[in-house]
Design a protein around this motif. Structure first.
Motif, PDB file in Angstrom:
ATOM      1  N   VAL A 145       0.852  -1.179   0.000  1.00  0.00           N
ATOM      2  CA  VAL A 145       0.000   0.000   0.000  1.00  0.00           C
ATOM      3  C   VAL A 145       0.892   1.235   0.000  1.00  0.00           C
ATOM      4  CG1 VAL A 145      -1.802   1.247   1.226  1.00  0.00           C
ATOM      5  CG2 VAL A 145      -1.747  -1.265   1.287  1.00  0.00           C
TER       6      VAL A 145
ATOM      7  N   PRO B  92      -3.814   0.970  -3.363  1.00  0.00           N
ATOM      8  CA  PRO B  92      -3.890  -0.282  -2.602  1.00  0.00           C
ATOM      9  C   PRO B  92      -2.868  -1.305  -3.081  1.00  0.00           C
ATOM     10  CG  PRO B  92      -5.651  -0.189  -4.217  1.00  0.00           C
ATOM     11  CD  PRO B  92      -4.955   1.139  -4.273  1.00  0.00           C
TER      12      PRO B  92
ATOM     13  N   HIS C  41      -5.961  -5.959  -4.431  1.00  0.00           N
ATOM     14  CA  HIS C  41      -6.944  -5.522  -3.441  1.00  0.00           C
ATOM     15  C   HIS C  41      -7.918  -4.542  -4.076  1.00  0.00           C
ATOM     16  CE1 HIS C  41      -4.463  -6.516   0.436  1.00  0.00           C
ATOM     17  NE2 HIS C  41      -4.744  -7.578  -0.314  1.00  0.00           N
TER      18      HIS C  41
ATOM     19  N   VAL D  26     -10.593  -0.169   0.128  1.00  0.00           N
ATOM     20  CA  VAL D  26      -9.699   0.775   0.802  1.00  0.00           C
ATOM     21  C   VAL D  26     -10.411   1.380   2.002  1.00  0.00           C
ATOM     22  CG1 VAL D  26      -8.461   2.964   0.606  1.00  0.00           C
ATOM     23  CG2 VAL D  26      -8.401   1.329  -1.279  1.00  0.00           C
TER      24      VAL D  26
ATOM     25  N   TYR E 134      -9.113   1.332  -8.190  1.00  0.00           N
ATOM     26  CA  TYR E 134      -9.188   1.031  -6.751  1.00  0.00           C
ATOM     27  C   TYR E 134      -8.405   2.010  -5.872  1.00  0.00           C
ATOM     28  CZ  TYR E 134     -10.762  -3.365  -8.794  1.00  0.00           C
ATOM     29  OH  TYR E 134     -11.412  -4.305  -9.543  1.00  0.00           O
TER      30      TYR E 134
ATOM     31  N   SER F 154      -5.680  -1.484   2.759  1.00  0.00           N
ATOM     32  CA  SER F 154      -6.393  -2.147   1.671  1.00  0.00           C
ATOM     33  C   SER F 154      -6.613  -3.610   2.006  1.00  0.00           C
ATOM     34  CB  SER F 154      -5.639  -1.999   0.342  1.00  0.00           C
ATOM     35  OG  SER F 154      -4.482  -2.828   0.294  1.00  0.00           O
TER      36      SER F 154
END
Lengths: 114, 110
Positions: free
Chosen positions: A4, A25, A29, A32, A72, A93
């Protein structure tokens, strides 16, 4: 495999200003979460994003808002900064939204409001 | 308050000794997790124990969970100077958010 990542690492703002913090993230993943950690305290949950929607929110005022992008990554925005907003802001994440999921944390952004 | 509570707040030991930290909570939980934080930076996940588990091991770490007493303990055996850090327990209850305690500051003296 990058974990991350958060940017910036440090930030100094003046009371009343607005700030945007960023989080990418861990690869794979899709969820968040953001946490605020005041000095000497444990992290406090701000909100969680999944599928670009805010799924859950902690006890923070509307001055705190966020966004999740299609890739994301996420942003945390804080408006009308107060001295009390000075803290370490942590992004975490995870994969999916089920319970018993392991959260991976970034190194945080240290925000100082003067 | 939903917050977990760690005990002690600070712990100082010599290298090679064992360190035990305790965590108590007030609500029902799905799992309890332990994290380590060095010098006020990011959190490192150490171990997750589910509500139907009583003990879990990972290397020099041993975590126990007693849901009847709403408490957990983290044991670090044969501590090293590199174990110096703050340790936090966090639980997931009825939602997915992690609820953290205030942490235990561990100092391991060489």
């Amino acid at each position: 495999d990058a974990g991350v990542t958060q940017s910036p690492t440090h930030l100094i703002k003046t009371r009343g200003q607005q700030v945007t913090l960023r989080c990418s993230p861990k690869s794979g993943h899709d969820t968040v979460s953001w946490y605020q950690q005041a000095l000497g305290q444990g992290p406090q949950f701000i909100f969680q994003y999944y599928e670009e929607e805010e799924r859950q929110r902690g006890n923070f005022p509307d001055r705190f808002s966020g966004h999740q992008f299609p890739n994301y990554s996420s942003e945390l925005n804080v408006n009308a900064l107060l001295l009390g907003d000075s803290a370490l802001y942590l992004c975490a994440s995870s994969w999916g939204t089920g319970r018993d999921t392991e959260a991976f944390f970034g190194q945080g952004t240290r925000l100082t409001v003067v | 308050s939903q917050q977990g509570e760690e005990d002690p707040q600070a712990l100082s030991i010599q290298e090679g000794e064992n360190a035990t930290m305790n965590c108590s909570y007030k609500t029902s939980i799905n799992n309890l997790q332990w994290y380590r934080q060095n010098s006020g930076r990011g959190l490192v996940h150490l171990i997750l124990i589910r509500s139907n588990e009583r003990e879990k091991h990972s290397g020099r770490l041993r975590v126990t969970l007693d849901t009847s007493k709403k408490s957990s303990s983290l044991l670090i055996t044969a501590s090293r100077a590199a174990d110096t850090a703050s340790y936090f327990c966090a639980f997931q209850g009825g939602s997915e958010k992690l609820v953290f305690g205030k942490g235990t500051k561990l100092t391991v003296n060489p």
